[in-house]
Design a protein around this motif. Sequence first.
Motif, PDB file in Angstrom:
ATOM      1  N   GLY A  43       0.814  -1.204   0.000  1.00 38.42           N
ATOM      2  CA  GLY A  43       0.000   0.000   0.000  1.00 38.42           C
ATOM      3  C   GLY A  43       0.851   1.258   0.000  1.00 38.42           C
ATOM      4  O   GLY A  43       1.795   1.371   0.800  1.00 38.42           O
ATOM      5  N   TYR A  44       0.535   2.199  -0.905  1.00 41.10           N
ATOM      6  CA  TYR A  44       1.301   3.443  -0.987  1.00 41.10           C
ATOM      7  C   TYR A  44       0.362   4.643  -0.889  1.00 41.10           C
ATOM      8  O   TYR A  44       0.444   5.595  -1.637  1.00 41.10           O
ATOM      9  CB  TYR A  44       2.112   3.486  -2.287  1.00 41.10           C
ATOM     10  N   GLY A  45      -0.556   4.548   0.087  1.00 36.88           N
ATOM     11  CA  GLY A  45      -1.344   5.724   0.441  1.00 36.88           C
ATOM     12  C   GLY A  45      -0.534   6.596   1.389  1.00 36.88           C
ATOM     13  O   GLY A  45       0.698   6.533   1.419  1.00 36.88           O
ATOM     14  N   CYS A  71      -1.047   5.655  -7.407  1.00 32.78           N
ATOM     15  CA  CYS A  71      -0.165   5.455  -6.255  1.00 32.78           C
ATOM     16  C   CYS A  71       1.075   4.661  -6.655  1.00 32.78           C
ATOM     17  O   CYS A  71       2.182   4.936  -6.172  1.00 32.78           O
ATOM     18  CB  CYS A  71      -0.917   4.734  -5.140  1.00 32.78           C
ATOM     19  N   ALA A  72       0.902   3.684  -7.547  1.00 28.88           N
ATOM     20  CA  ALA A  72       2.043   2.886  -8.011  1.00 28.88           C
ATOM     21  C   ALA A  72       3.048   3.761  -8.748  1.00 28.88           C
ATOM     22  O   ALA A  72       4.271   3.627  -8.563  1.00 28.88           O
ATOM     23  CB  ALA A  72       1.559   1.756  -8.911  1.00 28.88           C
ATOM     24  N   LEU A  73       2.546   4.666  -9.582  1.00 29.91           N
ATOM     25  CA  LEU A  73       3.435   5.569 -10.312  1.00 29.91           C
ATOM     26  C   LEU A  73       4.144   6.522  -9.349  1.00 29.91           C
ATOM     27  O   LEU A  73       5.329   6.827  -9.526  1.00 29.91           O
ATOM     28  CB  LEU A  73       2.644   6.348 -11.361  1.00 29.91           C
ATOM     29  N   GLN A  74       3.430   6.989  -8.322  1.00 32.66           N
ATOM     30  CA  GLN A  74       4.078   7.821  -7.306  1.00 32.66           C
ATOM     31  C   GLN A  74       5.223   7.069  -6.643  1.00 32.66           C
ATOM     32  O   GLN A  74       6.308   7.628  -6.431  1.00 32.66           O
ATOM     33  CB  GLN A  74       3.055   8.239  -6.240  1.00 32.66           C
ATOM     34  N   ARG A  81      10.728   0.213  -5.934  1.00 32.41           N
ATOM     35  CA  ARG A  81      10.285  -0.811  -6.866  1.00 32.41           C
ATOM     36  C   ARG A  81       8.846  -1.188  -6.545  1.00 32.41           C
ATOM     37  O   ARG A  81       8.462  -1.256  -5.369  1.00 32.41           O
ATOM     38  CB  ARG A  81      11.180  -2.051  -6.768  1.00 32.41           C
ATOM     39  N   VAL A  82       8.054  -1.450  -7.570  1.00 34.35           N
ATOM     40  CA  VAL A  82       6.661  -1.851  -7.377  1.00 34.35           C
ATOM     41  C   VAL A  82       6.481  -3.245  -7.970  1.00 34.35           C
ATOM     42  O   VAL A  82       6.689  -3.457  -9.165  1.00 34.35           O
ATOM     43  CB  VAL A  82       5.693  -0.852  -8.039  1.00 34.35           C
TER      44      VAL A  82
END
Length: 255
Positions: A43-45, A71-74, A81-82
């Motif tokens: 999670g990248y909130g 959020c993934a692009l952020q 790494r995603v």
Amino acid sequence: MNVNDSVTKTKFDNLYSCRESILDALKRTTDVMFGGKQVLVCGYGEVGKGCTAALKGLGATVTVTEVDPICALQACMDGFRVHRLDEVVRQVDVLITCTGNKNVVTRSHMDRLKNGCIVCNMGHSNTEIDVGSLRTPELTWEKVRSQVDHIIWPDGKRIILLAEGRLVNLSCSSVPSFVVSISAATEALALIELFNAPPGRYKHDVYLLPKKMDEYVASLHLSAFEAHLTELSDEQAKYLGLNKAGPFKPNYYRY
């Protein structure tokens, strides 16, 4: 009044407070050294952003999982790494969930974790890690200390589970009084607004805190930093189409 999604809650409690409390919680419970560790943050909130920033600062190699492409692009642009959880689950030393979802980490994932992996939850509830699936006869639970359990597999592998999957920052660390002040002030102003509102302003519905009040909460806490706001001139306020006293941003603005 939905205080949880107000700007002063999501930015300061979720981002800045979690940026500090994730390290505090992990250090208090495990004394782990972060330099060189492989850490997976689900999670990248706002919470994920705070956790990853803190861990990166201490030299950990951080990977992020995300379902939201924005959020993934952020995360990518911030240098992380995603990947999907299944792609990296065997390599991680620390696994942190902060999605607000359920069953993010399942028994299948935990079966594949390496020996000694630390597993904890920073998300909004205790549903992210499927802890119930670990309460089976073939697995042994060994309490190491308060809020720290070793889950031992038949082959001797063990993972370190913190707070039984509950919010690790609330269970294993302290919350700074300054952040509590911001959140409590937001809640108090919401109650005052509802109490003083004239009939008809609010229907039986859920509302966000008016932006003017979000700004007021922030302004109350600026004195702690001896910060001084710049004031708009009449000409500047007219040019921007704003009231000199605020609110200064439209409702759709992303801080």
